[in-house]
Design an enzyme around this catalytic site. Structure first.
Site, PDB file in Angstrom:
ATOM      1  N   SER A   1      -0.500  -2.208  -0.369  1.00 40.86           N
ATOM      2  CA  SER A   1      -1.020  -3.062   1.053  1.00 40.86           C
ATOM      3  C   SER A   1      -0.152  -3.706   1.760  1.00 40.86           C
ATOM      4  O   SER A   1       0.996  -2.863   1.958  1.00 40.86           O
ATOM      5  CB  SER A   1      -2.051  -4.202   0.444  1.00 40.86           C
ATOM      6  OG  SER A   1      -2.511  -4.990   1.525  1.00 40.86           O
ATOM      7  N   SER A   2      -0.165  -4.824   2.325  1.00 40.20           N
ATOM      8  CA  SER A   2       0.886  -5.395   3.390  1.00 40.20           C
ATOM      9  C   SER A   2       0.689  -7.024   3.360  1.00 40.20           C
ATOM     10  O   SER A   2      -0.777  -7.525   3.328  1.00 40.20           O
ATOM     11  CB  SER A   2       0.876  -4.794   4.792  1.00 40.20           C
ATOM     12  OG  SER A   2       1.797  -5.521   5.715  1.00 40.20           O
TER      13      SER A   2
ATOM     14  N   LYS B   1      -4.354  -1.234   6.255  1.00 35.50           N
ATOM     15  CA  LYS B   1      -3.720  -1.946   5.081  1.00 35.50           C
ATOM     16  C   LYS B   1      -4.786  -3.085   4.551  1.00 35.50           C
ATOM     17  O   LYS B   1      -4.902  -3.139   3.226  1.00 35.50           O
ATOM     18  CB  LYS B   1      -2.301  -2.770   5.189  1.00 35.50           C
ATOM     19  CG  LYS B   1      -1.413  -1.527   5.421  1.00 35.50           C
ATOM     20  CD  LYS B   1      -1.113  -1.024   4.241  1.00 35.50           C
ATOM     21  CE  LYS B   1       0.145  -0.121   4.402  1.00 35.50           C
ATOM     22  NZ  LYS B   1       0.625   0.975   3.363  1.00 35.50           N
TER      23      LYS B   1
ATOM     24  N   TYR C   1      -2.174  -1.169  12.138  1.00 34.66           N
ATOM     25  CA  TYR C   1      -1.547  -1.031  11.023  1.00 34.66           C
ATOM     26  C   TYR C   1      -2.357  -2.006   9.969  1.00 34.66           C
ATOM     27  O   TYR C   1      -2.493  -1.548   8.756  1.00 34.66           O
ATOM     28  CB  TYR C   1      -0.128  -1.384  11.110  1.00 34.66           C
ATOM     29  CG  TYR C   1       0.580  -1.445   9.882  1.00 34.66           C
ATOM     30  CD1 TYR C   1       1.018  -0.145   9.058  1.00 34.66           C
ATOM     31  CD2 TYR C   1       0.779  -2.701   9.314  1.00 34.66           C
ATOM     32  CE1 TYR C   1       1.875  -0.331   8.048  1.00 34.66           C
ATOM     33  CE2 TYR C   1       1.580  -2.648   8.273  1.00 34.66           C
ATOM     34  CZ  TYR C   1       2.138  -1.509   7.319  1.00 34.66           C
ATOM     35  OH  TYR C   1       2.773  -1.651   6.233  1.00 34.66           O
TER      36      TYR C   1
END
EC number: 1.3.1.-
Length: 264
Positions: free
Chosen positions: A145-146, A164, A160
């Protein structure tokens, strides 16, 4: 068995997507250092992937490289089939392949949206699907993920971050689906990590970042963390290695932030 043995991966086979460079390469090497045999997946650069394979072998384990576009579900199935055909079985899948994107909502095209979601979201889902089908009982699925997915909004980063954010939901749901095979499902959510893309990407996060020197970018990224340094690929690799080990068998459905406390 000593407590330290719980962190070893001897006798395990791991597959890491996007492992030709950066975080993925560090994960592949770290898993190999702990005793796992490793399948190094890459999309384009065979030469870079072979360097990772050579490093794993030089550390005393075994590895092969396999090319596959993880945005193509059929290619993902073939990748897993080849991994099992070569090593006999599969225990760990670390999904690391991904692409970054910046753009104000007014400028985002359908093609750009699809390009990002094809790899970051759709790709990771079908990597997880094929991992479930191919892993032995008690295996590990570790997605990426982020820290921008659910912790903090970032300007010009909706596509983006959204790609994620879906991973966080996948993890919670897939942990339930995969329980019947005793497979744990987790994700790491890295922050700023100093890879070969670090400087160019970091400038996008910093207002007027294009005017910053490389040293100023480093200082700005380090300032975000109370530990006052920039993250390194090995920081993520250590967490993935833990999640892959027997020591983490009671952790599932979790997203582990790896950002030095930057977003808190």
């Amino acid at each position: 068995m000593s407590s330290s043995d719980n962190y070893r991966l001897d006798g395990k086979v791991a597959l890491v997507t996007g492992a030709g460079r950066g975080i993925g390469a560090a994960i592949a090497v770290a898993l190999g250092q702990r005793g796992a045999k490793v399948v190094v997946n890459y999309a384009n650069s065979r030469e870079a992937a072979e360097k990772v394979v050579d490093e794993i072998k030089s550390n005393g384990s075994d590895a092969i490289s396999i090319q596959a576009d993880v945005g193509d579900p059929d290619a993902v199935t073939k990748l897993m089939d080849q991994a099992v055909e070569h090593f006999g079985y599969l225990d760990i899948v670390s999904s690391n392949a991904g692409i970054v994107s910046f753009g104000h909502v007014k400028d985002v095209t359908p093609d750009e949206f699809d390009r990002v979601f094809r790899v970051n979201t759709r790709g990771q889902f079908f990597v997880a699907r094929e991992a479930y089908r191919h892993l032995r009982e008690g295996g590990r699925i570790i997605l990426t993920s982020s820290n921008t997915a659910s912790v903090k909004g970032v300007p010009r980063h909706a596509v983006y971050s959204g790609s994620k954010g879906a991973i966080d939901t996948f993890v919670r749901c897939l942990a339930i689906d995969c329980g019947d095979k005793k497979i744990t499902v987790n994700a790491v959510a890295p922050g700023a990590i100093k890879t070969d893309m670090f400087l160019s990407v970091s400038r996008e996060y910093i207002p007027n970042g294009e005017t910053f020197t490389d040293e100023q970018v480093d200082e700005c990224a380090a300032w975000l963390s109370p530990l006052n340094r920039v993250g390194l690929p090995v920081d993520v690799a250590r967490v993935v290695s833990f999640l892959a080990s027997d020591a983490a068998e009671w952790i599932s459905g979790k997203i582990i932030g790896v950002d030095g406390g930057a977003f808190r």
